[in-house]
Write a protein that holds these residues in place. Structure first.
Motif, short mmCIF file in Angstrom:
data_model
loop_
_atom_site.label_atom_id
_atom_site.label_comp_id
_atom_site.label_asym_id
_atom_site.label_seq_id
_atom_site.Cartn_x
_atom_site.Cartn_y
_atom_site.Cartn_z
N GLY A 292 0.81 -1.21 0.00
CA GLY A 292 0.00 0.00 0.00
C GLY A 292 0.84 1.26 0.00
O GLY A 292 2.08 1.19 -0.09
N PHE A 293 0.21 2.41 0.12
CA PHE A 293 0.90 3.68 -0.06
C PHE A 293 0.72 4.60 1.14
O PHE A 293 -0.29 4.56 1.84
N ALA A 294 1.74 5.41 1.38
CA ALA A 294 1.69 6.49 2.38
C ALA A 294 1.69 7.81 1.63
O ALA A 294 2.44 7.99 0.67
N LEU A 295 0.87 8.74 2.08
CA LEU A 295 0.76 10.06 1.45
C LEU A 295 1.43 11.09 2.35
O LEU A 295 1.12 11.19 3.53
N PHE A 296 2.34 11.88 1.77
CA PHE A 296 3.15 12.85 2.50
C PHE A 296 2.80 14.27 2.12
O PHE A 296 2.36 14.55 1.02
N ARG A 297 3.04 15.17 3.05
CA ARG A 297 2.99 16.61 2.80
C ARG A 297 4.01 17.28 3.70
O ARG A 297 4.09 16.97 4.89
N ARG A 298 4.81 18.15 3.12
CA ARG A 298 5.86 18.85 3.86
C ARG A 298 6.79 17.88 4.60
O ARG A 298 7.20 18.13 5.73
N GLY A 299 7.07 16.75 3.97
CA GLY A 299 8.07 15.83 4.47
C GLY A 299 7.60 14.77 5.42
O GLY A 299 8.33 13.84 5.74
N ARG A 300 6.36 14.86 5.93
CA ARG A 300 5.87 13.89 6.91
C ARG A 300 4.63 13.18 6.39
O ARG A 300 3.88 13.70 5.55
N VAL A 301 4.42 11.97 6.89
CA VAL A 301 3.25 11.20 6.47
C VAL A 301 1.98 11.82 7.04
O VAL A 301 1.93 12.19 8.22
N VAL A 302 0.97 11.95 6.20
CA VAL A 302 -0.34 12.44 6.62
C VAL A 302 -1.36 11.31 6.59
O VAL A 302 -2.09 11.08 7.55
N GLU A 303 -1.42 10.59 5.48
CA GLU A 303 -2.37 9.48 5.35
C GLU A 303 -1.62 8.17 5.13
O GLU A 303 -0.57 8.15 4.49
N GLY A 304 -2.19 7.08 5.65
CA GLY A 304 -1.57 5.78 5.50
C GLY A 304 -0.82 5.34 6.74
O GLY A 304 0.04 4.45 6.66
N ILE A 305 -1.12 5.95 7.87
CA ILE A 305 -0.37 5.66 9.11
C ILE A 305 -0.85 4.35 9.73
O ILE A 305 -0.06 3.43 9.96
N ASP A 306 -2.12 4.23 10.03
CA ASP A 306 -2.66 2.98 10.55
C ASP A 306 -3.35 2.17 9.46
O ASP A 306 -3.41 0.95 9.52
N LYS A 307 -3.87 2.84 8.49
CA LYS A 307 -4.53 2.17 7.37
C LYS A 307 -3.95 2.73 6.08
O LYS A 307 -4.23 3.87 5.70
N ARG A 308 -3.13 1.93 5.42
CA ARG A 308 -2.46 2.41 4.22
C ARG A 308 -3.44 2.62 3.08
O ARG A 308 -4.55 2.11 3.08
#
Length: 392
Positions: A292-308
């Motif tokens: 699955g995928f993690a979505l980042f903004r400004r260098g840090r993960v925003v979405e995909g932390i517990d549910k990718r």
């Protein structure tokens, strides 16, 4: 020197009650403090380097069973920012950083504790300021200002320390220490990465982050490394396996967004989202909790932390499908707003689908230097073709 000895916290008492009862998490609270440290580092790094050429940001989160302490050696809070630091909803002048809403530290401290102390010295100022916030006294006494103390320090001193006391038991009882460590490392991987080549497009300044006496590390996921069976039949003797990974540089994707104008009417305007990232195929047996995928903004993960995230155009919809199981990656966004709790990118479903379709089209036509006359479809190859017998 300071002109005042008190700092404004003016807000309706009901406002603090709202902060106390927001739907947050211990993980999100710790991230708010880390974000503040990162922003201070970003703003004051060059000034700090004048005093210390070997400067490196360090963030430490400790807990002794009674008190949580967050310390950093970032730029500190100068007089101007200290005078507004404790006033909720007071946005910073620069909203392009990590503390864009102006509520992070205040809301985080109030949510998890009933008494907290802020102590800070800003680089280039010869004073340390300290202030104590007692939730019950502030709310019950409708207090508008808090007195703070000062002491003389060197101009080269730069740090902030927040001590959280009288903790909310419902938030800190039976928390999962290892979970918090792993998830903080997951979110801030760009700041603790040691691999610098393939991930150089997104890697930030290295930061030492210590959580409960352990320095966080990020272990990169592996990529499948072997030949496609058809190439193997032709180039078997060359013994040149392909590492199945593909990264793409920043690109702009146009979209139409709706907004409220000054008259309260909904209007539409054309805008652009910038995105970069990578897609890879996981090796056999290494997909658990990594696909699955993690979505980042400004260098840090925003979405995909517990549910990718599993975009249908890339991963498909069946959790049993090879492409769902084996494909993974990172997608980094710019020119995108974010939810207040920093858990959601402000992108509607139609625009998301459009973005994922563009990325899916890219990874259907991947070329490698070894076989410049060929184009490989990552989505198709993750389902079949790579796993046939290894002989010539």
């Amino acid at each position: 020197m300071d002109k005042e000895n008190s700092v404004s916290i003016e807000w309706e008492s009901s406002g603090y009650s709202v902060l106390k009862n927001l739907n947050s998490s211990v993980l999100g609270i710790f991230c708010e403090f880390i974000d503040n440290s990162l922003q201070s580092h970003r703003e004051k790094k060059e000034e700090i380097l004048k005093y210390d050429k070997n400067y490196q940001l360090k963030i430490d989160i400790s807990y002794d069973g009674r008190e949580i302490v967050i310390r950093d050696n970032a730029g500190g809070i100068n007089y101007k920012n200290f005078m507004r630091a404790l006033k909720p909803a007071n946005k910073p002048e620069d909203t392009t950083g990590y503390n864009e809403f102006g509520l992070g530290m205040k809301y985080a401290a109030v949510w998890i504790s009933n008494e907290w102390e802020l102590k800070s010295s800003a680089i280039g100022e010869d004073v340390e300021r300290k202030v104590l916030f007692d939730y019950e006294k502030v709310v019950n006494g409708n207090i508008k200002n808090l007195n703070f103390t000062k002491k003389q320090v060197g101009l080269d001193k730069h740090y902030t320390e927040v001590s959280l006391r009288k903790l909310e038991s419902k938030h800190v009882t039976n928390w999962q220490w290892e979970y918090l460590r792993k998830k903080i490392a997951y979110i801030y991987r760009n700041f603790i990465r040691t691999e610098s080549s393939f991930y150089s497009n997104w890697k930030e300044d290295y930061v030492e982050i210590n959580v409960f006496d352990e320095t966080l590390k990020w272990e990169e996921y592996n990529f499948l490394k072997q030949q496609w069976y058809k190439d193997r039949q032709v180039h078997y003797n060359d013994n040149k396996p392909i590492e199945w990974k593909y990264k793409f540089d920043w690109m702009s994707i146009p979209y139409e967004e709706e907004f409220l104008n000054k008259d309260g009417n909904i209007e539409k305007r054309n805008s652009n989202i910038e995105i970069s990232g990578f897609v890879g195929i996981l090796p056999d047996g290494e997909h658990s909790r990594k696909n699955g995928f993690a979505l980042f903004r400004r260098g840090r993960v925003v979405e995909g932390i517990d549910k990718r995230i599993y975009p249908i155009d890339i991963s498909g919809s069946s959790p049993r499908a090879f492409k769902y199981i084996r494909l993974y990656g990172e997608l980094h966004f710019r020119n995108v707003e974010i939810s207040f709790d920093k858990t959601k990118l402000a992108i509607n479903k139609e625009t998301r689908d459009q973005i994922f379709t563009v990325i899916a089209d890219l990874i259907k036509k991947v070329q490698f230097d070894e076989f410049s006359n060929k184009k490989y479809n990552f989505i198709k190859l993750s389902c079949l073709g790579l796993y046939l017998p290894t002989g010539p």
